[in-house]
Design an enzyme around this catalytic site. Sequence first.
Site, PDB file in Angstrom:
ATOM      1  CG  HIS A  25      -2.192  -0.763   1.027  1.00  0.00           C
ATOM      2  ND1 HIS A  25      -2.948  -1.223   2.084  1.00  0.00           N
ATOM      3  CD2 HIS A  25      -2.830  -1.172  -0.086  1.00  0.00           C
ATOM      4  CE1 HIS A  25      -3.999  -1.874   1.620  1.00  0.00           C
ATOM      5  NE2 HIS A  25      -3.949  -1.861   0.314  1.00  0.00           N
ATOM      6  CG  HIS A  81     -10.883  -5.844  -3.333  1.00  0.00           C
ATOM      7  ND1 HIS A  81     -11.370  -4.569  -3.490  1.00  0.00           N
ATOM      8  CD2 HIS A  81      -9.738  -5.715  -2.593  1.00  0.00           C
ATOM      9  CE1 HIS A  81     -10.552  -3.713  -2.886  1.00  0.00           C
ATOM     10  NE2 HIS A  81      -9.559  -4.372  -2.338  1.00  0.00           N
ATOM     11  CD  GLU A  83      -5.990  -2.353  -2.747  1.00  0.00           C
ATOM     12  OE1 GLU A  83      -6.743  -2.865  -1.896  1.00  0.00           O
ATOM     13  OE2 GLU A  83      -5.091  -1.538  -2.454  1.00  0.00           O
ATOM     14  CG  ASP A  85      -3.905  -6.656  -3.439  1.00  0.00           C
ATOM     15  OD1 ASP A  85      -4.761  -5.902  -3.940  1.00  0.00           O
ATOM     16  OD2 ASP A  85      -3.889  -6.921  -2.224  1.00  0.00           O
ATOM     17  CG  HIS A 147      -9.978  -2.676   2.287  1.00  0.00           C
ATOM     18  ND1 HIS A 147      -8.936  -1.792   2.201  1.00  0.00           N
ATOM     19  CD2 HIS A 147      -9.791  -3.552   1.285  1.00  0.00           C
ATOM     20  CE1 HIS A 147      -8.128  -2.135   1.216  1.00  0.00           C
ATOM     21  NE2 HIS A 147      -8.620  -3.193   0.640  1.00  0.00           N
ATOM     22  CG  ASP A 166      -8.219  -7.133   0.784  1.00  0.00           C
ATOM     23  OD1 ASP A 166      -7.217  -7.833   0.642  1.00  0.00           O
ATOM     24  OD2 ASP A 166      -8.481  -6.171   0.045  1.00  0.00           O
ATOM     25  CE1 TYR A 194      -4.489  -7.926   4.982  1.00  0.00           C
ATOM     26  CE2 TYR A 194      -6.618  -7.687   6.042  1.00  0.00           C
ATOM     27  CZ  TYR A 194      -5.856  -7.865   4.900  1.00  0.00           C
ATOM     28  OH  TYR A 194      -6.477  -7.983   3.677  1.00  0.00           O
ATOM     29  CG  HIS A 227      -3.780 -10.411   1.383  1.00  0.00           C
ATOM     30  ND1 HIS A 227      -2.871 -10.323   0.349  1.00  0.00           N
ATOM     31  CD2 HIS A 227      -4.642  -9.381   1.213  1.00  0.00           C
ATOM     32  CE1 HIS A 227      -3.188  -9.281  -0.414  1.00  0.00           C
ATOM     33  NE2 HIS A 227      -4.254  -8.707   0.080  1.00  0.00           N
TER      34      HIS A 227
HETATM   35 FE1  FEO Z   1      -7.672  -4.399  -0.963  1.00  0.00          FE
HETATM   36 FE2  FEO Z   1      -5.586  -7.084  -0.798  1.00  0.00          FE
HETATM   37  O1  FEO Z   1      -6.362  -5.580  -1.567  1.00  0.00           O
END
Ligand code: FEO
Length: 396
Positions: A25, A81, A83, A85, A147, A166, A194, A227
């Site tokens: 991030h 999601h 994002e 990743d 998130h 996430d 986290y 993750h």
């Molecule tokens: Fe919100 Fe693991 O990306």
Amino acid sequence: MSQPIEIKKGIYWVGVVDWTVRSFHGHTYSTPRGTTYNAYLIVDDKIALVDTVFAAFGSEMMAKIRGIVDPAKIDYVIANHVETDHSGALPQLLKLCPKAKVFGTQKCQEGLYKYYYCDLNFQIVKTGDTLKLGKRTLTFIEAPMVHWPDSMFTYCREEELLLPNDAFGQHYASSQRFNDQVDNCELMDEAKKYYANILWPLGSMISRKIEEVLKLNLPVSMIAPSHGIIWRKDPLEIVKAYQGWARQETVAKVIVVYETMWNSTQKMARLITDELIAGGLEVKLYDVNNADRTDIFKEMLDAKGFLFGSSTHDNNMLPNLAGFLALLKGFKAKGRVAGVFGSYGWAAGAVKEIEELLKAAGIEVAVNSCSAKFVPDDKESADCLRFAADFAAKVK
Ligand code: FEO
């Protein structure tokens, strides 16, 4: 290359372990234990892939999928999601299975277009919508701001499997995939870190989402986040931890964070810390210049008391503490008490500036601030001890 792991009959982890990444991030999050990007392949009459990985690891994910099925046979991709990743490898994947339909929220569709500028065969889904694969059916649960606005959970009732992206994740690289295979203290520490660094400001929405999902009485025997480690032993342990963190439950613990110019503020920090410890409190002391900011926020997550100290420079606080407090402001910490201390040469501007910033952040400054001119003398040292005792009374 790590191998695919069958996490349930016919459902495979096809993610990637990123052993060497050390920040995330945009350097707001340190990852000393690396991370993983988890994607899951569900093989039924129809074949679905839930999430992908960073683009740079796309070929590794593809190789894992090839070990199970021809990627061209993938019928559906679930994009929980947007994002990168989790979506980065999506364009590469869709070149191999161009007819695959992508499922996600409306915000996800908008976000994927803005990231990759390509038209996808996309179906917008809402909470309660389902997708039948054969023996199994996937149910989608929108999870806005858990998130990002586009975030979504996917649930498979037949397998009692929740894929929350996430949520419930950790940046934790391991040769193991399940929570009963790793050190639980280490794992919970990473899960807490986290939560503190990614989810802390979103507690009220997380509480509501957890309550909403619990009310559905869905059986859950496994929570497989995007993750880190998969929760299969007592998977509700992490849900209960999230409920406590989201309620901002605290213990009688004080986190002292300071930045010092010529060690006078450091001297004050040590006097204050020792007095708090003598008063029976759990205390952690950090020099913001040599501590890991991500770890400090983890420790602050359940601490009732925050103390901040800075030398005055040009009538302001020192710059690295200022950066730290700017991030803290975004966390919307509730139910805490704070105190401020610091040394100065001719005007105690740092203390005043920190007090104002804390008030703007909605954090109560619970005791009169404590200052020392140049080097603390006996009286100013005694003031530090009194400051600590007053603050301890507010925390207990
Ligand atoms: Fe919100 Fe693991 O990306």
